[in-house]
Design a protein around this motif. Structure first.
Motif, short mmCIF file in Angstrom:
data_model
loop_
_atom_site.label_atom_id
_atom_site.label_comp_id
_atom_site.label_asym_id
_atom_site.label_seq_id
_atom_site.Cartn_x
_atom_site.Cartn_y
_atom_site.Cartn_z
N GLU A 56 17.82 9.95 -17.35
CA GLU A 56 17.13 10.75 -18.36
C GLU A 56 16.45 9.85 -19.38
OE1 GLU A 56 15.52 13.91 -20.36
OE2 GLU A 56 16.48 13.89 -18.37
N GLY A 57 17.11 8.74 -19.73
CA GLY A 57 16.50 7.78 -20.65
C GLY A 57 15.23 7.18 -20.06
N LEU A 58 15.26 6.87 -18.76
CA LEU A 58 14.06 6.36 -18.08
C LEU A 58 12.94 7.40 -18.12
CD1 LEU A 58 15.66 4.69 -14.94
CD2 LEU A 58 14.46 3.50 -16.79
N TYR A 59 13.29 8.64 -17.83
CA TYR A 59 12.28 9.69 -17.83
C TYR A 59 11.62 9.83 -19.21
CZ TYR A 59 10.11 14.28 -17.61
OH TYR A 59 9.21 15.30 -17.69
N LYS A 96 4.97 14.05 -11.87
CA LYS A 96 4.37 15.29 -12.35
C LYS A 96 3.89 15.18 -13.80
CE LYS A 96 7.42 17.96 -9.32
NZ LYS A 96 8.54 18.94 -9.26
N VAL A 97 4.20 14.04 -14.45
CA VAL A 97 3.81 13.84 -15.84
C VAL A 97 2.36 13.35 -15.88
CG1 VAL A 97 4.23 12.49 -17.94
CG2 VAL A 97 6.16 13.35 -16.58
N GLY A 98 1.54 13.99 -16.69
CA GLY A 98 0.15 13.58 -16.80
C GLY A 98 0.03 12.12 -17.23
N GLY A 99 -0.79 11.37 -16.52
CA GLY A 99 -1.00 9.97 -16.84
C GLY A 99 -0.14 9.02 -16.06
#
Length: 300
Positions: free
Chosen positions: A119-122, A159-162
């Protein structure tokens, strides 16, 4: 951001940072290296990454090396700027720098030493992507960082933009296959392990961010062209020709073997900054033999 990996394909060199005997940066040698790569078919340059000894560059030097590279390349090939850090705020600052100098994308290594949770990485990578409008490549190299960007986290970040893709240095074709199977459109997969790069591209990967390309740019460009076009026989032939070089360039801590090899080609001096040392005399014949087996120019 529509298909952010467009143009980031093929042989992308993880370029070294040339240094003089006093360990200052040799920008003249860097300019010559860049021109050599463009002539020999290298399709992109990744600057100030692991192979560029980013850990030993201060912030001013990091900016100078990245800006110099972008200016020297002058739009002829994409430039990926190393902008990773084990502090999220520092990574954001480096990414802002990369955008300001006109880099095509950044390479973001998993935070090292601190060993964050998945989660920290995300949250780390998402914060960077949201802060700066510039394509971001994840860099998963658990052997160096002590933390793996796990498959589920990689696909979640895709799925995260960029977030444009991932440089996978695990050497696991199984992991690469899983990413290729499940990735969304426009999310690129790049090898970070020269020994498995041909297989990864034959499966559908976009390219490789390569250490070997420093020393054998023409051969790596040909290998990537063959693999990406589906010519497995040609890719296999080039892979086997280069395999001893892939291995020998990691016989001691990278980029010491690579810098020594480039010195034999009279491209740069072989100096590294502490705590890295120049390639030991014991290892030098092994690298030289691999260069000979690859058919590269060697000293008389």
């Amino acid at each position: 951001m529509n298909n952010p990996t467009k143009g980031l394909t093929g042989s992308i060199v993880a370029i070294v940072t040339p240094m003089r005997e006093d360990k200052s940066i040799d920008f003249e040698a860097l300019a010559r290296l860049i021109e050599w790569h463009v002539r020999e078919g290298t399709q992109g340059i990744c600057v100030a990454g692991t192979t560029g000894e980013s850990a030993t560059l201060n912030v001013e030097e990091h900016t100078q090396v990245c800006a110099f590279t972008v200016a020297q390349v002058s739009g002829r090939v994409p430039v990926i700027a190393g902008a990773g850090a084990n502090s999220t705020s520092e990574a954001v600052e480096l990414t802002q720098m990369a955008k300001g100098i006109g880099a095509s994308a950044t390479l973001q290594v998993a935070p090292y030493y601190v060993r964050p949770t998945q989660e920290g990485l995300y949250q780390h990578f998402t914060r960077i992507a949201e802060a700066v409008d510039l394509p971001l490549l994840l860099y998963n190299v658990p052997a160096r960082t002590g933390v793996d960007i796990e498959l589920a986290t990689t696909l979640r970040l895709a799925k995260v933009g960029g977030v444009a893709g991932v440089k996978d240095a695990t050497g696991s074709i199984e992991r690469a296959s899983e990413i290729l199977h499940a990735r969304p459109n426009g999310f690129g997969l790049y090898s970070g392990d020269d020994a498995t790069a041909a297989a990864l591209m034959l499966l559908g990967g976009e390219g490789t961010i390569s250490v070997t390309a420093n020393v054998a740019p023409t051969l790596m460009a040909r290998l990537c062209e063959a693999a990406r076009s589906g010519d497995a026989r040609a890719a296999a032939r080039l892979h086997l020709q280069l395999m001893p070089l892939h291995k020998s360039l990691f016989i001691e801590s990278s980029p010491s073997p690579t810098k020594w090899a480039l010195a034999q080609l009279e491209k740069i001096e072989a100096h590294c900054r502490l705590p890295l040392l120049s390639l030991s005399e014991t290892a030098q014949p092994l690298v030289l033999r691999a260069m000979q087996e690859a058919g590269l120019f060697t000293p008389r």
